[in-house]
Each structure stands twice: as C-alpha cells, then as structure tokens.
Design an enzyme around this catalytic site. Structure first.
Site, mmCIF file in Angstrom:
data_model
loop_
_atom_site.group_PDB
_atom_site.id
_atom_site.type_symbol
_atom_site.label_atom_id
_atom_site.label_comp_id
_atom_site.label_asym_id
_atom_site.label_seq_id
_atom_site.Cartn_x
_atom_site.Cartn_y
_atom_site.Cartn_z
ATOM 1 N N LYS A 11 -2.367 4.815 1.666
ATOM 2 C CA LYS A 11 -0.969 5.238 1.826
ATOM 3 C C LYS A 11 -0.736 6.653 1.282
ATOM 4 O O LYS A 11 -1.564 7.162 0.493
ATOM 5 C CB LYS A 11 -0.066 4.209 1.140
ATOM 6 C CG LYS A 11 -0.195 2.805 1.753
ATOM 7 C CD LYS A 11 0.800 1.816 1.139
ATOM 8 C CE LYS A 11 0.643 0.438 1.755
ATOM 9 N NZ LYS A 11 1.669 -0.524 1.266
ATOM 10 N N PHE A 59 14.075 -3.286 1.146
ATOM 11 C CA PHE A 59 13.234 -2.117 0.894
ATOM 12 C C PHE A 59 12.726 -1.458 2.177
ATOM 13 O O PHE A 59 11.971 -0.492 2.113
ATOM 14 C CB PHE A 59 12.047 -2.490 -0.013
ATOM 15 C CG PHE A 59 11.134 -3.570 0.537
ATOM 16 C CD1 PHE A 59 10.167 -3.284 1.486
ATOM 17 C CD2 PHE A 59 11.251 -4.880 0.092
ATOM 18 C CE1 PHE A 59 9.328 -4.261 1.979
ATOM 19 C CE2 PHE A 59 10.411 -5.879 0.578
ATOM 20 C CZ PHE A 59 9.441 -5.562 1.531
ATOM 21 N N ARG A 87 -8.518 -8.417 0.774
ATOM 22 C CA ARG A 87 -7.321 -8.741 -0.020
ATOM 23 C C ARG A 87 -7.705 -8.922 -1.493
ATOM 24 O O ARG A 87 -6.960 -8.529 -2.386
ATOM 25 C CB ARG A 87 -6.630 -10.007 0.514
ATOM 26 C CG ARG A 87 -5.969 -9.870 1.884
ATOM 27 C CD ARG A 87 -4.784 -8.932 1.927
ATOM 28 N NE ARG A 87 -3.661 -9.326 1.115
ATOM 29 C CZ ARG A 87 -2.417 -8.842 1.287
ATOM 30 N NH1 ARG A 87 -2.144 -7.957 2.256
ATOM 31 N NH2 ARG A 87 -1.443 -9.213 0.505
ATOM 32 N N THR A 93 0.206 -7.410 -4.225
ATOM 33 C CA THR A 93 1.146 -6.401 -3.707
ATOM 34 C C THR A 93 1.763 -5.607 -4.857
ATOM 35 O O THR A 93 1.879 -4.375 -4.783
ATOM 36 C CB THR A 93 2.269 -7.100 -2.905
ATOM 37 O OG1 THR A 93 1.671 -7.944 -1.930
ATOM 38 C CG2 THR A 93 3.183 -6.088 -2.239
ATOM 39 N N ARG A 104 -5.466 -1.693 -6.118
ATOM 40 C CA ARG A 104 -4.053 -1.478 -6.460
ATOM 41 C C ARG A 104 -3.860 -1.341 -7.968
ATOM 42 O O ARG A 104 -3.031 -0.547 -8.427
ATOM 43 C CB ARG A 104 -3.202 -2.600 -5.872
ATOM 44 C CG ARG A 104 -2.974 -2.398 -4.365
ATOM 45 C CD ARG A 104 -2.326 -3.585 -3.726
ATOM 46 N NE ARG A 104 -1.824 -3.277 -2.382
ATOM 47 C CZ ARG A 104 -1.396 -4.203 -1.532
ATOM 48 N NH1 ARG A 104 -1.421 -5.483 -1.864
ATOM 49 N NH2 ARG A 104 -0.944 -3.861 -0.338
ATOM 50 N N ASN A 114 1.898 1.315 -3.358
ATOM 51 C CA ASN A 114 0.806 0.494 -3.901
ATOM 52 C C ASN A 114 -0.569 0.841 -3.313
ATOM 53 O O ASN A 114 -1.418 -0.023 -3.153
ATOM 54 C CB ASN A 114 1.135 -0.998 -3.757
ATOM 55 C CG ASN A 114 1.349 -1.413 -2.324
ATOM 56 O OD1 ASN A 114 1.282 -0.587 -1.423
ATOM 57 N ND2 ASN A 114 1.586 -2.690 -2.110
ATOM 58 N N HIS A 117 -2.853 -0.552 2.238
ATOM 59 C CA HIS A 117 -2.505 -1.739 3.026
ATOM 60 C C HIS A 117 -3.788 -2.500 3.316
ATOM 61 O O HIS A 117 -4.857 -1.910 3.463
ATOM 62 C CB HIS A 117 -1.864 -1.311 4.354
ATOM 63 C CG HIS A 117 -1.754 -2.433 5.342
ATOM 64 N ND1 HIS A 117 -0.737 -3.357 5.285
ATOM 65 C CD2 HIS A 117 -2.554 -2.802 6.384
ATOM 66 C CE1 HIS A 117 -0.909 -4.241 6.265
ATOM 67 N NE2 HIS A 117 -1.998 -3.934 6.948
HETATM 68 P P1 GDP Z 1 1.146 -6.561 1.354
HETATM 69 O O1 GDP Z 1 0.656 -7.434 2.486
HETATM 70 O O2 GDP Z 1 0.496 -6.906 0.034
HETATM 71 O O3 GDP Z 1 1.061 -5.071 1.672
HETATM 72 O O4 GDP Z 1 2.699 -6.890 1.120
HETATM 73 P P2 GDP Z 1 3.916 -7.133 2.135
HETATM 74 O O5 GDP Z 1 3.431 -7.339 3.543
HETATM 75 O O6 GDP Z 1 4.756 -8.214 1.528
HETATM 76 O O7 GDP Z 1 4.761 -5.786 2.061
HETATM 77 C C1 GDP Z 1 4.418 -4.645 2.811
HETATM 78 C C2 GDP Z 1 4.604 -3.427 1.947
HETATM 79 O O8 GDP Z 1 5.988 -3.290 1.608
HETATM 80 C C3 GDP Z 1 3.907 -3.501 0.561
HETATM 81 O O9 GDP Z 1 2.526 -3.177 0.614
HETATM 82 C C4 GDP Z 1 4.715 -2.513 -0.239
HETATM 83 O O10 GDP Z 1 4.348 -1.145 0.081
HETATM 84 C C5 GDP Z 1 6.128 -2.768 0.291
HETATM 85 N N1 GDP Z 1 6.846 -3.778 -0.526
HETATM 86 C C6 GDP Z 1 6.604 -5.123 -0.579
HETATM 87 N N2 GDP Z 1 7.457 -5.751 -1.404
HETATM 88 C C7 GDP Z 1 8.275 -4.777 -1.880
HETATM 89 C C8 GDP Z 1 9.404 -4.799 -2.784
HETATM 90 O O11 GDP Z 1 9.811 -5.843 -3.316
HETATM 91 N N3 GDP Z 1 10.015 -3.583 -3.022
HETATM 92 C C9 GDP Z 1 9.578 -2.420 -2.441
HETATM 93 N N4 GDP Z 1 10.237 -1.283 -2.734
HETATM 94 N N5 GDP Z 1 8.536 -2.371 -1.581
HETATM 95 C C10 GDP Z 1 7.890 -3.527 -1.318
#
Ligand code: GDP
Length: 146
Positions: A11, A59, A87, A93, A104, A114, A117
């Site tokens: 990212k 978000f 993963r 996350t 991460r 973070n 992806h």
């Molecule tokens: P991942 O599969 O671990 O990447 O998580 P998700 O699919 O749930 O979320 C996608 C992306 O959204 C994450 O990698 C973060 O960059 C962002 N994100 C997820 N949860 C949050 C949150 O609670 N707050 C904010 N600001 N960003 C979030």
C-alpha cells in the site's frame, strides 16, 4: 487454481517509507513465487471497485483516499496454500493485534495504513488476480493455472 495463488498490494504508506524491498524479501523468504507484478497509482474508480465490499463502511472514503494517495505494488504470489499462508505472513488487519514477525506488525502505521493487502479466500484471490492482470501478464510456475 485452488489455493495456489493470492493477490497482494503493497500500500502507499509502505511504498513511501521505502518498505517495498524488505516486504518483497519477506515474501520470497516465506517461499512465495512472484507470478505477476505492477507498480502504479490506483485510480479512484479502480480503488472503489476493488474495495466495493466495504462501500457502506464508515472508513470507506478514507480508505479510498489513502489507497489512491501514491503508487502501489500489486503482485500475484504463488505457493501451495497461498491464501492462508500469506494471511499468516501478513498478520491481523489491525497491526496492534498482529503477531510479532508479521509484515503488518513490522511495517504498518495503523489499521487503515496497514502496509499490505492479502486476499482473504480462494474465490477472492481469483477475482482480484483477474482484476489487475491479463493472461499475458501472468507467469505461473504451476502448469495447471491458465
Ligand atoms: P484485510 O482483509 O485484513 O485487509 O481487512 P478488511 O478486508 O476488513 O479491510 C480492508 C482494508 O480496509 C484494511 O486492510 C484496512 O486498510 C482498511 N480497514 C479495515 N478496517 C478498518 C477500520 O476499522 N478503520 C479504518 N480506518 N480502516 C480499516
């Protein structure tokens, strides 16, 4: 292609901190083959489409702004059990909950910024790999993957 490919994005935050090299080294050391790779800046349309599953989240707009704020590295990673193993390598996350030694934990700035992806299922890995790469841009080490 079940289980053998996953998609990663390094990212903008991690790119701007010059973490491309260290992150790719961890990926290689963990046994992944890089089957495809691009370095470019996502457009808002691409980012919104890629993260459309999150469009109702509070978000979402902030995430799109972040993901389009600078260049990213997008890559298809290959090994047996790619989705689950990647993963595990990237960690939770929320970096405050990520295990020591994960990407991460080492390189993320916050839950949003973070570092990387990683696809969360084989079905999403397939969708995400085709989202970014055409057949002629993919160099699989597995004979069975089209
Ligand atoms: P991942 O599969 O671990 O990447 O998580 P998700 O699919 O749930 O979320 C996608 C992306 O959204 C994450 O990698 C973060 O960059 C962002 N994100 C997820 N949860 C949050 C949150 O609670 N707050 C904010 N600001 N960003 C979030």
């Amino acid at each position: 292609m079940t289980g053998k490919q996953t998609l990663t994005i390094i990212k903008p935050g991690a790119v701007s901190h010059e973490y491309i090299g260290p992150i790719l080294a961890m990926i290689n050391e963990a046994g992944f083959h890089i089957a495809a790779m691009k370095y470019f800046r996502l457009t808002p349309i691409q980012a919104r489409s890629f993260y459309s599953v999150h469009k109702e989240k509070t978000f979402f707009n902030s995430l799109i702004e972040f993901m389009t704020s600078g260049p990213v590295v997008v890559a298809i990673l290959e090994k047996e059990n790619a989705v689950l193993d990647y993963r595990k390598l990237i960690g939770a996350t929320d970096p405050t909950k990520a295990e020591e030694g994960t990407i991460r934990k080492m390189f993320a700035e916050s839950i949003e910024r973070n570092a990387v992806h990683g696809s969360d299922s084989d079905a999403n890995a397939t969708r995400e790999c085709y989202f970014f790469f055409s057949r002629s841009e993919r160099f699989s080490m597995f004979d069975t993957i089209p």
